[in-house]
Write an enzyme that holds these catalytic residues in place. Structure first.
Site, PDB file in Angstrom:
ATOM      1  N   ASP A   1       0.661  -1.035  -0.073  1.00 33.75           N
ATOM      2  CA  ASP A   1       0.038  -0.096   0.126  1.00 33.75           C
ATOM      3  C   ASP A   1       0.963   1.112  -0.033  1.00 33.75           C
ATOM      4  O   ASP A   1       2.098   1.203   0.470  1.00 33.75           O
ATOM      5  CB  ASP A   1      -0.887  -0.047   1.382  1.00 33.75           C
ATOM      6  CG  ASP A   1      -1.761   1.266   1.747  1.00 33.75           C
ATOM      7  OD1 ASP A   1      -2.493   1.628   0.400  1.00 33.75           O
ATOM      8  OD2 ASP A   1      -1.384   1.966   2.631  1.00 33.75           O
TER       9      ASP A   1
ATOM     10  N   ASP B   1      -0.299   5.323   0.908  1.00 37.63           N
ATOM     11  CA  ASP B   1      -0.414   6.480   1.935  1.00 37.63           C
ATOM     12  C   ASP B   1      -0.574   5.366   3.281  1.00 37.63           C
ATOM     13  O   ASP B   1      -1.358   4.639   3.666  1.00 37.63           O
ATOM     14  CB  ASP B   1      -1.606   6.997   1.786  1.00 37.63           C
ATOM     15  CG  ASP B   1      -1.622   7.725   0.438  1.00 37.63           C
ATOM     16  OD1 ASP B   1      -0.385   8.652   0.303  1.00 37.63           O
ATOM     17  OD2 ASP B   1      -2.528   7.951  -0.379  1.00 37.63           O
TER      18      ASP B   1
ATOM     19  N   THR C   1      -2.940  -0.145  -4.935  1.00 34.95           N
ATOM     20  CA  THR C   1      -3.247   1.301  -4.617  1.00 34.95           C
ATOM     21  C   THR C   1      -4.393   1.549  -5.034  1.00 34.95           C
ATOM     22  O   THR C   1      -5.046   0.923  -6.142  1.00 34.95           O
ATOM     23  CB  THR C   1      -2.236   2.187  -4.944  1.00 34.95           C
ATOM     24  OG1 THR C   1      -2.483   3.448  -4.687  1.00 34.95           O
ATOM     25  CG2 THR C   1      -1.766   2.294  -6.623  1.00 34.95           C
ATOM     26  N   GLY C   2      -5.267   2.510  -4.590  1.00 36.47           N
ATOM     27  CA  GLY C   2      -6.387   3.020  -5.102  1.00 36.47           C
ATOM     28  C   GLY C   2      -6.125   4.154  -6.225  1.00 36.47           C
ATOM     29  O   GLY C   2      -7.260   4.592  -6.930  1.00 36.47           O
TER      30      GLY C   2
ATOM     31  N   LYS D   1      -8.666  -4.751  -3.206  1.00 39.13           N
ATOM     32  CA  LYS D   1      -7.083  -5.085  -3.104  1.00 39.13           C
ATOM     33  C   LYS D   1      -6.997  -6.609  -3.307  1.00 39.13           C
ATOM     34  O   LYS D   1      -5.965  -7.320  -3.855  1.00 39.13           O
ATOM     35  CB  LYS D   1      -6.426  -4.406  -2.148  1.00 39.13           C
ATOM     36  CG  LYS D   1      -6.136  -2.925  -2.437  1.00 39.13           C
ATOM     37  CD  LYS D   1      -5.369  -2.429  -1.293  1.00 39.13           C
ATOM     38  CE  LYS D   1      -5.058  -0.864  -1.640  1.00 39.13           C
ATOM     39  NZ  LYS D   1      -4.294  -0.061  -0.739  1.00 39.13           N
TER      40      LYS D   1
ATOM     41  N   ASP E   1      -2.210  -0.403   6.124  1.00 39.43           N
ATOM     42  CA  ASP E   1      -2.388   0.208   7.369  1.00 39.43           C
ATOM     43  C   ASP E   1      -3.904   0.441   7.802  1.00 39.43           C
ATOM     44  O   ASP E   1      -4.330   0.673   8.747  1.00 39.43           O
ATOM     45  CB  ASP E   1      -1.710   1.529   7.534  1.00 39.43           C
ATOM     46  CG  ASP E   1      -2.154   2.594   6.487  1.00 39.43           C
ATOM     47  OD1 ASP E   1      -2.371   2.383   5.223  1.00 39.43           O
ATOM     48  OD2 ASP E   1      -2.473   3.964   6.951  1.00 39.43           O
TER      49      ASP E   1
ATOM     50  N   ASN F   1      -9.085  -0.084   3.840  1.00 40.19           N
ATOM     51  CA  ASN F   1      -9.031  -0.616   2.337  1.00 40.19           C
ATOM     52  C   ASN F   1      -8.062  -1.494   2.064  1.00 40.19           C
ATOM     53  O   ASN F   1      -7.975  -2.149   1.213  1.00 40.19           O
ATOM     54  CB  ASN F   1      -9.194   0.573   1.183  1.00 40.19           C
ATOM     55  CG  ASN F   1      -7.728   1.252   1.562  1.00 40.19           C
ATOM     56  OD1 ASN F   1      -7.162   1.356   2.701  1.00 40.19           O
ATOM     57  ND2 ASN F   1      -7.075   1.679   0.437  1.00 40.19           N
TER      58      ASN F   1
END
Length: 278
Positions: free
Chosen positions: A8, A10, A42-43, A196, A219, A222
């Site tokens: 991930d 952020d 990631t998104g 994910k 973290d 999501n």
């Protein structure tokens, strides 16, 4: 043996000021040298992470990224799409109408742009103000052709307003879409079958490995789907209690190069497995 480490961004790979620490870079290079593939999960769209892929030297012929929270898998160098699943225009029309009713501003995203819809009065989206290389234009779902495909929608507004709006959305909204918070003020809306976790499942099929041979670091909410899918889930020290609960290993925080700490642990586990050491 772990063959892939999914990261991930952020709150995980990136520090709070959106940087990659030298220690994280060093660990990623070591993993690559030892034959472990690093995949950013990631998104964000590919164009939004291209600078990171360059910085981390993840633009080889056999490098991949998972974008839009699992909605797209791409080869990073050629940008070839190996898997995709998105929203229809009708999906976005429904999403827009329901969000508008409860005072939430909708932004829709496809492969090329982000689209600001007509916002509820006095409720503009925070999303365009975040750092993005993507172009924003104003356009409502009804203005698109029926065949148009979107890969993500976001509801992004001050936390108290977002939480209030989420509570007011109908149950059918959450039955229709997969919704998860990636930040306290940001709800991401993807197709029901997209996460994910499903993205990593599809990547495993592409690579001819099992999900048990994948590790993942995350973290937030999501990230839960990927952490509960892979063989070795890692929670950041700054991660949410829910993330830490499903982890097999809790690393240091994103400010303390927690990704590097996790990678070294995984590589040591791989070494022990190769040498038959328990």
């Amino acid at each position: 043996m772990i063959k892939v480490i999914a990261l991930d961004l952020d709150g995980t790979l990136l520090t709070d000021d959106k940087k990659v620490t030298p220690e994280n870079k060093k660990a990623i290079q070591l993993a690559k040298e030892q034959g472990v593939k690093i995949v950013l999960c990631t998104g964000r769209p590919l164009m939004s992470i291209y600078h990171l892929l360059e910085e981390l030297e993840l633009l080889g012929d056999d490098d991949f990224s998972i974008n839009y929270n699992g909605g797209i898998i791409q080869k990073t160098k050629s940008q070839e799409i190996l898997f995709k699943q998105g929203h229809s225009r009708d999906d976005m029309q429904y999403c827009y109408e329901e969000a508008y009713k409860v005072g939430l501003p909708l932004v829709m995203i496809d492969l090329e742009r982000a689209y600001e819809t007509t916002y509820p009065e006095g409720r503009p989206s925070i999303y365009p103000g975040l750092p993005h290389p993507i172009e924003f234009i104003t356009k409502n779902p009804s203005e698109f052709e029926e065949s148009h495909v979107f890969y993500k929608a976001v509801l992004c507004i001050e936390e108290s307003l977002l939480d209030k709006g989420i509570r007011q959305l109908p149950e059918a909204f959450f039955e229709k879409f997969n919704c998860m918070k990636s930040r306290t003020f940001l709800l991401e809306v993807v197709p029901k079958e997209v996460s994910k976790g499903t993205g990593l499942t599809h990547l495993a099929e592409i690579l001819g490995i099992t999900v048990e041979e994948i590790a993942a670091c995350g973290d937030e909410e999501n990230d839960l789907s990927m952490l509960t899918t892979v063989g070795f889930p890692v929670a950041m020290g700054n991660g949410s209690p829910e993330v830490k609960e499903v982890a097999k290993f809790i690393t240091k925080t994103n400010e303390e190069s927690g990704v590097a700490h996790a990678i070294y642990h995984i590589l040591e586990q791989n070494k022990c497995e190769r040498e038959g050491v328990k």
